[in-house]
Design a protein around this motif. Structure first.
Motif, PDB file in Angstrom:
ATOM      1  N   PRO A 299       0.834  -1.209   0.000  1.00 27.82           N
ATOM      2  CA  PRO A 299       0.000   0.000   0.000  1.00 27.82           C
ATOM      3  C   PRO A 299       0.868   1.258   0.000  1.00 27.82           C
ATOM      4  CG  PRO A 299       0.037  -1.009   2.179  1.00 27.82           C
ATOM      5  CD  PRO A 299       0.799  -1.933   1.276  1.00 27.82           C
ATOM      6  N   HIS A 300       0.263   2.349  -0.431  1.00 34.36           N
ATOM      7  CA  HIS A 300       0.954   3.645  -0.430  1.00 34.36           C
ATOM      8  C   HIS A 300       1.555   3.919   0.934  1.00 34.36           C
ATOM      9  CE1 HIS A 300      -0.212   5.605  -4.297  1.00 34.36           C
ATOM     10  NE2 HIS A 300      -0.905   4.474  -4.326  1.00 34.36           N
ATOM     11  N   GLY A 301       2.752   4.472   0.916  1.00 38.98           N
ATOM     12  CA  GLY A 301       3.362   4.940   2.148  1.00 38.98           C
ATOM     13  C   GLY A 301       3.956   3.835   3.017  1.00 38.98           C
ATOM     14  N   SER A 302       3.987   2.584   2.530  1.00 38.15           N
ATOM     15  CA  SER A 302       4.531   1.520   3.383  1.00 38.15           C
ATOM     16  C   SER A 302       6.011   1.292   3.061  1.00 38.15           C
ATOM     17  CB  SER A 302       3.735   0.233   3.201  1.00 38.15           C
ATOM     18  OG  SER A 302       3.890  -0.245   1.884  1.00 38.15           O
ATOM     19  N   THR A 303       6.587   0.301   3.704  1.00 41.93           N
ATOM     20  CA  THR A 303       8.017   0.048   3.549  1.00 41.93           C
ATOM     21  C   THR A 303       8.251  -1.361   3.008  1.00 41.93           C
ATOM     22  OG1 THR A 303       8.298   1.357   5.538  1.00 41.93           O
ATOM     23  CG2 THR A 303      10.209   0.104   4.800  1.00 41.93           C
ATOM     24  N   VAL A 304       9.222  -1.479   2.122  1.00 42.41           N
ATOM     25  CA  VAL A 304       9.666  -2.790   1.655  1.00 42.41           C
ATOM     26  C   VAL A 304      11.094  -2.974   2.151  1.00 42.41           C
ATOM     27  CG1 VAL A 304      10.362  -4.109  -0.379  1.00 42.41           C
ATOM     28  CG2 VAL A 304       8.177  -2.888  -0.365  1.00 42.41           C
ATOM     29  N   GLU A 305      11.351  -4.104   2.809  1.00 44.31           N
ATOM     30  CA  GLU A 305      12.701  -4.308   3.349  1.00 44.31           C
ATOM     31  C   GLU A 305      13.428  -5.394   2.565  1.00 44.31           C
ATOM     32  OE1 GLU A 305      11.379  -5.157   7.330  1.00 44.31           O
ATOM     33  OE2 GLU A 305      10.162  -3.347   7.007  1.00 44.31           O
ATOM     34  N   VAL A 306      14.673  -5.109   2.240  1.00 42.73           N
ATOM     35  CA  VAL A 306      15.512  -6.080   1.530  1.00 42.73           C
ATOM     36  C   VAL A 306      16.743  -6.345   2.382  1.00 42.73           C
ATOM     37  CG1 VAL A 306      16.786  -6.577  -0.587  1.00 42.73           C
ATOM     38  CG2 VAL A 306      14.726  -5.154  -0.679  1.00 42.73           C
ATOM     39  N   GLU A 307      16.996  -7.627   2.683  1.00 48.49           N
ATOM     40  CA  GLU A 307      18.160  -7.943   3.520  1.00 48.49           C
ATOM     41  C   GLU A 307      19.002  -9.021   2.853  1.00 48.49           C
ATOM     42  OE1 GLU A 307      15.407  -7.337   7.449  1.00 48.49           O
ATOM     43  OE2 GLU A 307      16.494  -9.242   7.216  1.00 48.49           O
ATOM     44  N   LEU A 308      20.309  -8.807   2.885  1.00 52.28           N
ATOM     45  CA  LEU A 308      21.223  -9.827   2.375  1.00 52.28           C
ATOM     46  C   LEU A 308      22.213 -10.143   3.481  1.00 52.28           C
ATOM     47  CD1 LEU A 308      22.315 -11.437  -0.135  1.00 52.28           C
ATOM     48  CD2 LEU A 308      23.929  -9.554  -0.428  1.00 52.28           C
ATOM     49  N   SER A 309      22.324 -11.434   3.826  1.00 54.36           N
ATOM     50  CA  SER A 309      23.272 -11.792   4.876  1.00 54.36           C
ATOM     51  C   SER A 309      23.949 -13.106   4.496  1.00 54.36           C
ATOM     52  CB  SER A 309      22.533 -11.931   6.212  1.00 54.36           C
ATOM     53  OG  SER A 309      21.483 -12.861   6.062  1.00 54.36           O
ATOM     54  N   PRO A 310      25.131 -13.367   5.075  1.00 55.74           N
ATOM     55  CA  PRO A 310      25.778 -14.650   4.777  1.00 55.74           C
ATOM     56  C   PRO A 310      24.932 -15.766   5.375  1.00 55.74           C
ATOM     57  CG  PRO A 310      27.264 -13.151   5.944  1.00 55.74           C
ATOM     58  CD  PRO A 310      25.899 -12.556   6.015  1.00 55.74           C
ATOM     59  N   GLY A 311      24.648 -16.802   4.596  1.00 48.21           N
ATOM     60  CA  GLY A 311      23.882 -17.943   5.096  1.00 48.21           C
ATOM     61  C   GLY A 311      24.838 -19.000   5.583  1.00 48.21           C
ATOM     62  N   GLU A 312      24.299 -20.162   5.903  1.00 48.45           N
ATOM     63  CA  GLU A 312      25.138 -21.226   6.454  1.00 48.45           C
ATOM     64  C   GLU A 312      26.231 -21.636   5.466  1.00 48.45           C
ATOM     65  OE1 GLU A 312      24.717 -25.748   7.980  1.00 48.45           O
ATOM     66  OE2 GLU A 312      22.871 -24.573   7.832  1.00 48.45           O
ATOM     67  N   ARG A 313      25.820 -21.843   4.214  1.00 46.41           N
ATOM     68  CA  ARG A 313      26.803 -22.240   3.210  1.00 46.41           C
ATOM     69  C   ARG A 313      26.656 -21.391   1.954  1.00 46.41           C
ATOM     70  NH1 ARG A 313      25.354 -28.155   2.314  1.00 46.41           N
ATOM     71  NH2 ARG A 313      23.503 -27.492   3.404  1.00 46.41           N
ATOM     72  N   GLY A 314      26.240 -20.149   2.116  1.00 42.27           N
ATOM     73  CA  GLY A 314      26.036 -19.322   0.937  1.00 42.27           C
ATOM     74  C   GLY A 314      25.481 -17.976   1.375  1.00 42.27           C
ATOM     75  N   ALA A 315      24.316 -17.628   0.834  1.00 46.62           N
ATOM     76  CA  ALA A 315      23.745 -16.335   1.168  1.00 46.62           C
ATOM     77  C   ALA A 315      22.256 -16.466   1.439  1.00 46.62           C
ATOM     78  CB  ALA A 315      23.979 -15.358   0.026  1.00 46.62           C
ATOM     79  N   GLN A 316      21.745 -15.555   2.241  1.00 44.82           N
ATOM     80  CA  GLN A 316      20.311 -15.504   2.513  1.00 44.82           C
ATOM     81  C   GLN A 316      19.783 -14.142   2.099  1.00 44.82           C
ATOM     82  OE1 GLN A 316      18.461 -17.063   6.167  1.00 44.82           O
ATOM     83  NE2 GLN A 316      17.865 -14.965   6.601  1.00 44.82           N
ATOM     84  N   LEU A 317      18.761 -14.180   1.247  1.00 44.17           N
ATOM     85  CA  LEU A 317      18.133 -12.942   0.789  1.00 44.17           C
ATOM     86  C   LEU A 317      16.708 -12.919   1.327  1.00 44.17           C
ATOM     87  CD1 LEU A 317      17.842 -10.447  -1.141  1.00 44.17           C
ATOM     88  CD2 LEU A 317      17.146 -12.072  -2.903  1.00 44.17           C
TER      89      LEU A 317
END
Lengths: 533, 214
Positions: A299-317
């Motif tokens: 909806p208008h005015g809301s927030t979308v969050e994007v996170e990238l972190s190292p995963g156990e054996r790769g990456a987590q998005l």
């Protein structure tokens, strides 16, 4: 009795003689305490030991041929034996049938023990036969089970194929339907442009509408092609070490701009310099799909969050939105093709209904997983886990020989048999300063044009009557005037394997048709700088 | 026809080796609306238990017992198109059986019940080696392993299979159900073997399995 003749012994469990029940052979050395194996002919000792152990372990044994030394040579006797409590009764005779004759003989002397033995042996024989029957039945059951299991697998696969076929039919039906609407819209606007008296502003709006609708059709067709490539298992990843953080940074920036229209904030928390071996184009597709969906349904005015972190054996998005969320039913259908869910885009955006199906399959091809968690009314969180993978071979080195950046206008020799394409290219390049175009309908026309036109760059169609891209290029390379100009191929079939083939044939870039005008200009410039993508 | 009657008729036909008639009887009942699950639970299961009892009492031969089982498998396979028709839910079960060939039919029934519940089921034949079970679990990304143990002397093998599976990386979240005669008498054995649960019949196994993966 010398031709017949037999022997009956009472032995310990180890095969030591306890007593001689009957001996018609006159075996030498047959005394209590002597091992039977030491009495047989040389070479038969081990077999004799095996016979004794068979009787001991199994309770009975039949048809064991053992050689025994007799007066004047060696006689082969057929042995049978049974185990009785703590001892063995072993009987040998020249012929197996003689064993029974021997019993008869012994019965006549009314040896009670032998009578017991006879009864026991008969029982054993019967039981052994029954045992054989049972094991044959077990074998049959095993075979039957195998057949039933096969049948079960077949029934399962049959059902899966039916389902796949149904899905394909549905997909085709929906695709046809989804393409008909935009075509109708394009047709309508085109008719309007041709027939009605429109002022410049109205014309511009009609053209924009056509452009917008074509864009959507193109993405639908691209998605469909993607789905068919993926479903047929032909998805080939071109993995290379890729800085996911930098890639995400770029894409987040793009979606920030897009989100601004709906006052949506795209917030990123990215671990710095996270490198993984992925196919960058495909990974970008995953990122784009997830973030654009989040923006689309927020909806208008809301927030979308994007996170990238190292995963156990790769990456987590992680991509999280605060939109309407997904019901359980929606969550189940989410990754299927053409699944229309209950959530509606908040800014009237369009959807092909294939994005998440493709996303999931691309992630799976990378060996990763994608999951969704959502509570209706509270938004949805998509989590992608991507494992790292060793690279099969080093990433391909970039395009060959850089060409000095041309000063003045760039002379582009275009060879394409399709008049519309020639026109589109000419328009695209002439709309902007810096390009001069010589459009040719065939190789022959191009060779002729070289008399007046010195090309800096060759733009060649791949599928022309009589000549394909590589052969057109080879012919142009023969002419000194076009021998050195970098060549770019235009094709409707720019799948990675084909594109690689074209590059091997000398193309510095392969541009898929249809192309948008800006892309064409950018890639031609890049090609001239020796940075074909 | 009520189910008890159906089971009685079916039993008579399979003991007489009349497989065509036995098959027609069941298919017709299903055609007329008897649910496949009811056929499994209230016809096949009691009929085969009765066959086992008759063999124990030495009233039928081992050949008859094998034949009755084979006929039942045949009829079951004719029901497969109905078994495999429900909506998939993305859950996979791998099932295997430790013990005699004749008892495979029981665990396959359990697998079919899961299949009817929307699971994808992969049945491995009796006495499949542990390594092959592990490989299949990984291949199909299974949520649940079902192990049927037909006689107590195979409990140790079940324990070692479960231990082997539990030790495998990537299978930490897998749930394990055990079933079979020994657990009917002593359900607490399932915990001692390292399994997550047990059940008394196919319907119970599905209910327990659903609970475990929820």
């Amino acid at each position: 009795m010398s031709e017949r003749g037999g022997i009956a012994l009472h032995c310990t469990l180890d095969g030591a003689v306890v007593e001689r029940v009957c001996d018609e052979l006159g075996l030498a050395g047959l005394l209590p305490g002597v091992m039977l194996a030491s009495l047989v002919a040389p070479g038969s000792e081990r077999k004799c030991e095996r016979f004794v152990s068979e009787v001991r372990e199994r309770g009975a044994a039949f048809h064991w041929e053992l050689d025994l030394p007799v007066a004047g040579g060696v006689a082969t006797l057929s042995f049978a034996g049974i185990r009785q409590e703590g001892s063995l009764l072993l009987i040998g005779a020249r012929l197996f049938d003689d064993i029974f004759a021997l019993y008869e003989e012994l019965t006549r002397v009314n040896n009670e023990e032998v009578n017991l033995l006879r009864r026991a042996i008969k029982e054993r024989v019967l039981m052994t036969q029954r045992g054989a029957e049972a094991s044959a039945l077990d074998e049959l059951s095993r075979l039957n089970n195998e057949l039933v299991n096969l049948q079960r697998d077949l029934a399962r696969q049959n059902r899966a194929l039916e389902r796949l076929n149904e899905e394909k039919n549905t997909l085709l039906g929906i695709a046809a339907h989804d393409l008909r609407n935009p075509i109708a819209s394009i047709k309508g606007h085109a008719a309007l442009l041709l027939e009605a008296e429109l002022d410049p502003e109205q014309r511009r709006r009609a053209l924009e509408a056509i452009g917008r609708v074509s864009e959507h059709m193109l993405s639908l067709v691209n998605d469909l092609l993607d789905v068919s490539v993926i479903e047929s298992g032909r998805l080939e990843l071109r993995r290379e070490r890729c800085d996911l953080s930098a890639l995400l940074e770029r894409r987040v920036e793009f979606f920030r701009l897009l989100g601004e229209r709906k006052a949506i904030r795209v917030v990123a928390r990215l671990a710095p310099a996270l490198e993984l071996a992925v196919d960058p184009t495909r990974f970008e597709q995953v990122v784009d799909n997830l973030i654009s969906n989040a923006v689309k349904y927020s909806p208008h005015g809301s927030t979308v969050e994007v996170e990238l972190s190292p995963g156990e054996r790769g990456a987590q998005l992680v991509v999280r939105d605060h939109g309407p969320g997904l019901s359980e039913e929606d969550q189940r259908r989410l990754f299927g093709t053409f699944q229309r869910l209950s959530a509606k885009p908040t800014g009237g955006e369009r959807s092909t209904g294939l994005g998440l199906a493709i996303t999931q399959r691309v992630v799976a091809a990378h060996g990763g997983t994608i999951a969704v968690a959502s509570t209706p009314g509270e938004g949805a969180t998509f989590t992608v886990l991507l494992p790292d993978a060793p690279l099969a071979r080093p990433a391909p080195t970039s395009a060959p020989a850089a060409v000095a950046i041309a000063r003045g206008p760039i002379h582009v020799l275009v060879v394409d048999d399709d008049e519309d394409i020639r026109l589109a290219v000419e328009l695209a390049l002439s709309l902007e300063h810096g390009f001069e175009v010589c459009p040719c309908a065939s190789l022959e026309a191009a060779l002729e044009a070289l008399a007046q036109f010195a090309p800096d760059l060759l733009l060649l169609d791949v599928e022309m009557p009589g000549h394909d891209g590589p052969s057109t290029l080879a012919a142009l390379r023969q002419d000194a005037r076009s021998a050195a100009a970098p060549a770019v191929f235009l094709t409707a079939r720019a799948e990675p394997e084909r594109a690689a083939g074209y590059r091997a044939a000398g193309a510095v870039d392969v541009i898929p048709k249809p192309f948008d005008l800006q892309t064409l200009r950018d890639r031609l410039r890049a090609s001239l700088r020796g940075q074909g993508s | 026809m009520d189910l008890e009657n159906l089971a009685q008729q079916y039993l008579e036909l399979v003991l007489a080796g009349r497989r065509q008639l036995a098959s027609t009887l069941i298919l017709k009942a299903v055609e007329e609306g008897t649910p496949v699950k009811a056929v499994y639970l209230d016809v096949f299961q009691p009929a085969l238990r009765e066959v086992g009892r008759l063999w124990e009492e030495n009233r039928i031969s081992i050949a008859q017992e094998h034949l009755a089982t084979a006929v039942t498998q045949l009829v079951m396979s004719q029901l497969y198109p109905r078994v495999f028709s429900s909506e998939r839910r993305g859950l996979a079960l791998v099932a295997t059986c430790l013990g005699g060939e004749l008892h495979e039919v029981g665990v396959r029934m359990v697998a079919d019940f899961f299949e009817m519940g929307g699971w994808d089921t992969y049945y491995l034949g009796a006495n499949t080696p542990d390594e092959a079970v592990v490989a299949e679990l990984q291949r199909v990304n299974a949520a649940l392993l079902g192990v049927s143990v037909t006689i107590s002397s195979h409990l140790a093998r079940a324990a070692s299979l479960i231990k082997r599976v539990r030790a495998q990386r990537g299978l930490e979240r897998l749930k394990i159900l055990v079933g079979g005669l020994p657990f009917l008498a002593a359900p607490e054995l399932s915990g001692e073997l390292g399994a997550d649960g047990t059940a008394v019949d196919a319907a119970g196994a599905v209910a327990r399995g659903e609970e475990l993966v929820r």
